[in-house]
Structure formats: C-alpha cells, structure tokens
Design a protein around this motif. Structure first.
Motif, PDB file in Angstrom:
ATOM      1  N   GLU A  27      -3.822  -0.293  -4.680  1.00 13.43           N
ATOM      2  CA  GLU A  27      -4.790  -1.056  -5.466  1.00 13.43           C
ATOM      3  C   GLU A  27      -5.388  -0.169  -6.546  1.00 13.43           C
ATOM      4  O   GLU A  27      -5.811   0.957  -6.271  1.00 13.43           O
ATOM      5  N   ASP A  84       1.289   6.687   1.502  1.00  8.23           N
ATOM      6  CA  ASP A  84       0.330   5.789   0.861  1.00  8.23           C
ATOM      7  C   ASP A  84       0.452   5.880  -0.652  1.00  8.23           C
ATOM      8  O   ASP A  84       0.655   6.969  -1.204  1.00  8.23           O
ATOM      9  N   LYS A 127      -3.986   3.209  -2.034  1.00 10.23           N
ATOM     10  CA  LYS A 127      -3.270   2.275  -1.159  1.00 10.23           C
ATOM     11  C   LYS A 127      -2.748   1.063  -1.927  1.00 10.23           C
ATOM     12  O   LYS A 127      -2.832  -0.087  -1.487  1.00 10.23           O
ATOM     13  N   SER A 175       0.810  -1.225   0.000  1.00  7.57           N
ATOM     14  CA  SER A 175       0.000   0.000   0.000  1.00  7.57           C
ATOM     15  C   SER A 175       0.837   1.266   0.000  1.00  7.57           C
ATOM     16  O   SER A 175       0.275   2.363   0.046  1.00  7.57           O
TER      17      SER A 175
END
Length: 387
Positions: free
Chosen positions: A376, A356, A374, A32
């Motif tokens: 994704e 992040d 994060k 992340s």
C-alpha cells in the motif's frame, strides 16, 4: 483461479537488490508481497529517474511527530510510527527510556498490543540497567543494577514482543543478565556503559550481540585503556549501531567504524526522540525535558545530547553525499543488516520475491518520492501509471 490481489509493476528505476543495482529494473507487487512478474502485466508505474530501495528498518527509535513511545499511549505510539513511515521507515521496534519498573511494564503492555497487530516489530528497553556515569538523557535517580529477576520482569511484561535490552555489563548482575537474555531469545545490547575492554569481552562471550550507538555514552578509545569500543568493533558477533546525523559522530569516526566493521555489521539508527519530523522547541523524553535548537536535542538541565531528530531518509542521504558510501552499503546498513539482527530477514530488509512489499522511492537527489508498506502506498504513488 485468478488471484484477486491487485498487482503493481514498478519499472525504470535503479533498483537496489542484494546482488547490486539493477538500472531500469522491474519489481512486481501482488497484494502485500513482492512476486516474480510477467512481461505483459498491467498496472505499470514508470519510475524512470528514481531509485527503488527496500523499506528502512530502525532498531532504535524513541519518538517522532511530537510523540513518544514512553508516553504509554497507543495514540502517541501510532503518531511516532506514522511520522517515521513517511520518511521511509517501514519497520521499527519501539525503544523506551529509563523509568520505574512498573511504568516500563505498563508501557510494554501498551506497545506489545501494537506489535501483535503488526504496527511495530518489537520492543527495546534502553535502561534502567545502565551506568550512572554514562546515563546521558536517562534520569539518574531511576537507574538500577541489572538484577536478573528485574530483567525478567520487563521481558515478561512485553508478552513475547521484547527483541532487545540495553545494559551496562560491568554492573552487578550484568553478565548474569546477558546470559538470561540469550536464554530468553532477546538481544543483549551493550550501551550506556563504563565497561573496560576485558569486561566487554566477557559480555560478548556471555551472549551480547549489539553495541548500542557505538562511541556515544561509553568511554572513548585510549591507547592504554582501550575500553569497550575496540572490543565491540573487532568481534564479528557484534552489530554496531551508528547515529549518522552529523552531531553524534564526526564523519571520520563513522567512516573508521564502517570500514572496520563493514556494512554487514553496521545498523544505522535514528535514536530519535519526539522532535523528529518536527521543529525546534521543548519536548519530553521519558521523565526528562529536552530542548531542540537547530535540530540538535539536548537536555534542558545539564545540556547532554538527548537522542536525535534524525529520520532514516536523512541518514541515507548523508551516508551517500557526506560519508561517500556506496548506495548498496548504505541500504545494507539501513535495511538488510537491522532486519537480519532482529530476526526479520525472511520478510523485510531487501527487495526479493516472497518478502513484504516494503519499498522506498527516492528521486535523483535521494529525497523521498514515495513509500510503500505491505503493498500500500503511504505516500504516492510517486508518478502516474505509464500509458
């Protein structure tokens, strides 16, 4: 031991860093977080012909996707969050609108759970402690003076997740409430106010640090009665919110404020209501009804501007294409400054190792090509991995 975290290397883009734009830059994501990369890493995604920006941070948003934070529903709140994330806003605080204290406390209870699970970064109470003469899209019958005891009730209802409260400091209890908010570690924002220059100065000295959507819902600048605007613009302790949708502010006014305050003190916000990311129609805004026509939101009764249908990717595009701001200044106003104001700069707001992996990919026309939160991808990955 080798890390089990998936690593992604993003290369080739124009990367907007705190130090400037790195053309053909390289950003490595592990899990992340953004990390310092190695030159031979697998998993590379070629972003040539694109921009790579830090995720946007919205410190004033009420709704989107046909939903509203004021509905008091986790399902609706998640719909708002999901809508704005796809437009690049990877961090946001939920703004409520004027209501009964009991209703607002109930909304705070629901929203605070979403803060605790990481979907929101905090809460912003806009109203009910605002001036009736500048209430805009807030229900006049539900307004009240900012009694410090009532202010504390709302902050307590948020269970440590309240980050900001907007009030009119000229009302009875206003200055005392500003001092209380400072003691509680909550941002006191000046807005929906009829305060004059002197009272605004008093509020700043008492601890107010944000101007809620500067110029809107406050007296205009006059040469003998300057009102709150110059007091808020001239003080280095104040961060000014600006709604860059072409409706709330003329470009010349936005440019004046930006030049005076600079990107370090400007936070572009959406002030979006439920129609953001949707089409024209009638939508709720707290207890009020709002009609959206050609993207402009106005109260069904009275016709006042009622928030916006803006998303922050549109605000960025307008900042660069219409307002003529450098990309670095626009990014600071959309990400770095609001992150700092909200106390989140250790984790979001800029592309730096250890923060992040909240990233926005734009094409050359500054339109969304991918959003990462994060680590994704929420949309994308924007391009196939390079061979």
């Amino acid at each position: 031991m080798k890390s089990s975290h998936r690593r992604t290397v993003l290369t080739g883009a124009k990367v907007v860093l705190p130090t400037g734009v790195a053309d053909g830059g390289r950003v490595t994501v592990e899990g992340s977080r953004i990390v310092t990369g190695r030159p031979d890493e697998p998993g590379t995604v070629d972003l040539s012909g694109h921009w790579l920006l830090p995720g946007f941070v919205d410190m004033h948003v009420h709704g989107g996707g046909g939903a509203s934070f004021s509905a008091g529903s986790a399902e609706e709140a998640l719909k708002v969050i999901g809508t704005h994330r796809l437009h690049g806003t990877t961090t946001m605080i939920a703004s409520t609108v004027t209501g009964d204290l009991s209703d607002l406390a109930g909304q705070a209870g629901v929203l605070s759970e979403l803060v605790e699970q990481g979907d929101l970064a905090g809460l912003h109470f806009e109203g009910p402690f605002i001036a009736a003469s500048r209430c805009g899209a807030h229900e006049p019958s539900l307004l009240r003076e900012p009694d410090p005891a009532d202010v504390r009730k709302l902050i307590d209802a948020a269970r440590g997740t309240a980050r900001m409260l907007t009030l009119a400091p000229e009302l009875a209890g206003g200055l005392e409430s500003v001092r209380l908010l400072r003691e509680l570690g909550v941002i006191a924002a000046i807005g929906h106010t009829d305060a004059d220059y002197e009272v605004t100065r008093e509020a700043i000295e008492a601890g107010a640090s944000v101007a809620t959507h500067l110029f809107n819902a406050m007296p205009p600048l006059a040469h003998r009665a300057p009102g709150p605007i110059p007091a808020l613009l001239e003080d280095e302790r104040i961060t000014i919110e600006l709604i860059n949708d072409g409706t709330h502010l003329h470009p010349a006014v936005l440019g004046l404020a930006f030049r005076d305050a600079g990107p370090r003190r400007v936070a572009f916000i959406t002030d979006a209501m439920g129609a953001a990311g949707m089409g024209d129609g009638v939508y709720p805004l707290g207890p009020m009804k709002v009609e959206v026509t050609e993207g402009v939101a106005r109260l069904v009764e009275g016709g006042s501007i009622a928030g916006s249908t803006l998303t922050l990717d549109d605000a960025f595009r307008r900042a660069v294409a219409v307002d003529g701001l450098p990309v670095t200044d626009a990014v600071q106003a959309l990400s770095t400054t609001p992150a700092r104001v909200l106390g989140l700069a250790d984790s979001v707001g800029s592309i730096e190792a250890g923060k992040d992996a909240d990233l926005v990919v734009l094409d050359e026309a500054h339109r969304i090509a991918g959003v990462m939160r994060k680590g994704e991808w929420l949309s994308g990955p924007p391009l196939s991995p390079a061979v």
